[in-house]
Design an enzyme around this catalytic site. Structure first.
Site, short mmCIF file in Angstrom:
data_model
loop_
_atom_site.label_atom_id
_atom_site.label_comp_id
_atom_site.label_asym_id
_atom_site.label_seq_id
_atom_site.Cartn_x
_atom_site.Cartn_y
_atom_site.Cartn_z
N PRO A 79 0.87 -1.17 0.10
CA PRO A 79 -0.11 -0.10 0.03
C PRO A 79 0.86 1.36 0.03
CG PRO A 79 -0.01 -1.34 2.35
CD PRO A 79 0.68 -1.97 1.26
N GLU A 80 0.54 2.22 -0.76
CA GLU A 80 1.35 3.50 -0.89
C GLU A 80 0.30 4.48 -0.63
OE1 GLU A 80 3.85 3.71 -4.37
OE2 GLU A 80 4.37 1.56 -4.37
N LYS A 138 1.98 7.07 4.66
CA LYS A 138 1.48 5.64 4.49
C LYS A 138 0.84 5.47 6.00
CE LYS A 138 4.63 4.28 1.05
NZ LYS A 138 5.97 3.33 1.04
#
Length: 476
Positions: A79-80, A138
Site C-alpha cells: 500500500p502506498e 502511509k
C-alpha cells in the site's frame, strides 16, 4: 502403511533380542519412523488429489489459478499513498460522527503495540466518538473526541475493511466478508453504535497498530517529510532540496523523510513520465528535469487518488501496467528493463530514461549483472516493517557506487595511459608532457570533448607509476 508396520514389528523383535537398547529409545524410534512414513504417504496422496478450487474455477488446474492469484498479488504490491488515502476517505465517509460501541484488538504483540495491555487498549476505545480520519504518508489514524487515538501503519499488506462497503480493490484478498467476518487476520476491530463494523487487517504482520496521545508529535509520523498530496513542495523548494542531495533520485524518492507517501511503483512511474534515469544523482538533474519530476509527482498522485487507487482505471499508457514480475515487456512500444535502485527492483525504459552528465553508463551494466545474479534486492518475505522507511544513508548505496564507478573509470584510464606513455618516453627520450594523455571533459549537454590534463592529474599519474614500480619485499 501395512508394509511399514510389518517392518517395524520385525524391527521391534530384533532390537529387543539382539541389541541392549532401552525400551524408551525403541519406542521413540518407532514413533519417528511411523511419523515419517505417514507424512510421505500423505504428501503422495495430496499430489494426486486435485485442488479443492478445481471445480469452482470451471475445471482450471489449481496451479494455474494460483499463478493468476500471484500475478494479482504482485500488481497489488504494498500500500502506498493512494491506497491509504482511499481507506481514509472510506472511514471519513462512513464512520465519522459515530460512537465506538465495541472494540477488539488481536493478541499479536508484533503488530499491536499496547504497553498497558490489550484490555486497556480496548477500554480506551469504547464509548469514544470518531471525529475525523487523518493521514500522513502511509500512516493513518482516527481522531476521537478525546485522546488517545488509534494509529495504523500499513506496512506491506495492511488494509481497512468496512463490512458491506467496498473500500478499494487494490489489495490482496485476505478478507471475504461473506465467509468470514471479522477476518482471522484482523488486528483491530470496531463496532459502531449504528451497527456498522470495520476492521484493520494485516496478513503478513509487518503493520503496526498503536495508541498515541498526539500522533503527529511522536515517531514514526513526526519523522515523515511533507505529504506528497496534502503538503506538496513548491517548485523552488523542490529544486533547492534536490540540489543538496548527492544520492540516486530513486533512493531519494523512496526516503519518507524527504517526501512521505511515495513508494516503489509511484517512484518508477514518475521517473518514467519525467524521463529520468533511476540511478541519476539528484544534484546533477537539470532545472528542466527537476520541474518535470515535480509535475509528474503531482499528476500521478492526484490521479491515483481521484480513482480511489483502482488500478483498472489507471491510464493504459502508464508504466504501472507493465512493470510487475520482472518479466520482459514493452510500454508504448519501448522495451522495459529492470535494475536495482535504492535497494528495490526498478523498472525503467532505457530508450527514454538515460543517465546524463558525467555518470558512466557502465554502472547500468554492472547493475544488470548484479540483478541477474542476486535476483530481487528485496525479498517480500524478509522485508522490513516498511521497506520505504529506510533512511537516505541506507538508500545511498547505488549513488555511491555510481560515483565510485565514474571516478574509477576516469582515474584508471588516465593512469593506464600515463604508464604507457611514460614507458615510451623513457625509451625514446622525448618529453613526457608532450605525449601526455588527453582527458575527457563533459559538457553541460552531456557530450564529451578532449582536453589537456591538468598538472594535478599528471602528478597523480606519476605517483601511481612510482608506486607500481616499487618492489614489495616478502615478509619473513
Amino acid at each position: 502403511m501395512k508394509k511399514y508396520l510389518f517392518f517395524l514389528h520385525k524391527k521391534k523383535n530384533y532390537v529387543r533380542t539382539n541389541q541392549p537398547v532401552s525400551s524408551c529409545w525403541t519406542w521413540l524410534t518407532w514413533a519417528a519412523l511411523i511419523q515419517t512414513c505417514g507424512l510421505a504417504h500423505w504428501a503422495r496422496w495430496r499430489r494426486k488429489k486435485p485442488f479443492a478450487s478445481h471445480e469452482r474455477d470451471g475445471g482450471r488446474p489449481g496451479g494455474e489459478r494460483e499463478r493468476e492469484e500471484e500475478v494479482c498479488q504482485e500488481r497489488a504490491a504494498m500500500p502506498e499513498l493512494p491506497e491509504v488515502e482511499a481507506a481514509r476517505r472510506a472511514l471519513q465517509a462512513h464512520c465519522v460522527g459515530r460512537r465506538i460501541a465495541r472494540c477488539a484488538v488481536a493478541d499479536d504483540a508484533k503488530v499491536v503495540v499496547a504497553p498497558a495491555g490489550r484490555a486497556a487498549f480496548e477500554r480506551a476505545m469504547v464509548g469514544r466518538t470518531i471525529v475525523a480520519a487523518r493521514r500522513k504518508g502511509k500512516n493513518l489514524w482516527l481522531q476521537l473526541d478525546a485522546p488517545p487515538f488509534p494509529s495504523f501503519q500499513f506496512g506491506m499488506a495492511g488494509a481497512i475493511y468496512i463490512k458491506g462497503v467496498p473500500v478499494t480493490n487494490y489489495k490482496r484478498s485476505v478478507v471475504n466478508a461473506e465467509e468470514e467476518w471479522p477476518s482471522k487476520y484482523s488486528k483491530f476491530f470496531a463496532e459502531l453504535d449504528d451497527g456498522l463494523e470495520f476492521s484493520f487487517t494485516d496478513k503478513r504482520r509487518f503493520a503496526r497498530v498503536r495508541l498515541f496521545e498526539d500522533p503527529e508529535t511522536v515517531p514514526p509520523i513526526s519523522e515523515l517529510g511533507p505529504d506528497a498530496l496534502f503538503e506538496p513542495m513548491s517548485v523552488d523548494n523542490f529544486l533547492d532540496s534536490l540540489g543538496r542531495k548527492k544520492i540516486g533520485i530513486k533512493a531519494l524518492l523512496l526516503d519518507q523523510s524527504f517526501i512521505s507517501g511515495i513508494g516503489n511503483w509511484i517512484a518508477d512511474e514518475v521517473l518514467y513520465q519525467s524521463r529520468i534515469h533511476p540511478l541519476q544523482i539528484a544534484s546533477n538533474l537539470s532545472r528542466e528535469g527537476c520541474e518535470a519530476l515535480h509535475r509528474s509527482i503531482q499528476e500521478v498522485v492526484k490521479y491515483a487518488v481521484e480513482v480511489d487507487a483502482d488500478l483498472e482505471r489507471f491510464p493504459k499508457e502508464w508504466l504501472f501496467h507493465h512493470r510487475w514480475g520482472k518479466k520482459p515487456g514493452t510500454v508504448n512500444g519501448k522495451k522495459i528493463e529492470f535494475i536495482t535502485a535504492g535497494g528495490r527492483t526498478t523498472a525503467y525504459v532505457p530508450q527514454l530514461q538515460k543517465l546524463t552528465g558525467a555518470q558512466s553508463s557502465k554502472m547500468v551494466a554492472t547493475n544488470l549483472e548484479q540483478l541477474a545474479e542476486n535476483g530481487d534486492a528485496k525479498d517480500p518475505e524478509t522485508d522490513g516493517e516498511d521497506a520505504d522507511m529506510l533512511k537516505p544513508k541506507k538508500r545511498a548505496t547505488t549513488s555511491r557506487a555510481a560515483r565510485g564507478q565514474q571516478n574509477k573509470d576516469s582515474l584508471g584510464a588516465s593512469a593506464r595511459k600515463a604508464r604507457g606513455n611514460g614507458g615510451c618516453s623513457k625509451k625514446t627520450g622525448t618529453n613526457a608532457e608532450a605525449v601526455a594523455p588527453k582527458m575527457a571533459v563533459t559538457k553541460s549537454n552531456g557530450e564529451q570533448d578532449l582536453d589537456e590534463p591538468s598538472s594535478n592529474a599528471v602528478n597523480n599519474s606519476d605517483q601511481v607509476i612510482r608506486r607500481s614500480s616499487r618492489k614489495v619485499k616478502p615478509r619473513k
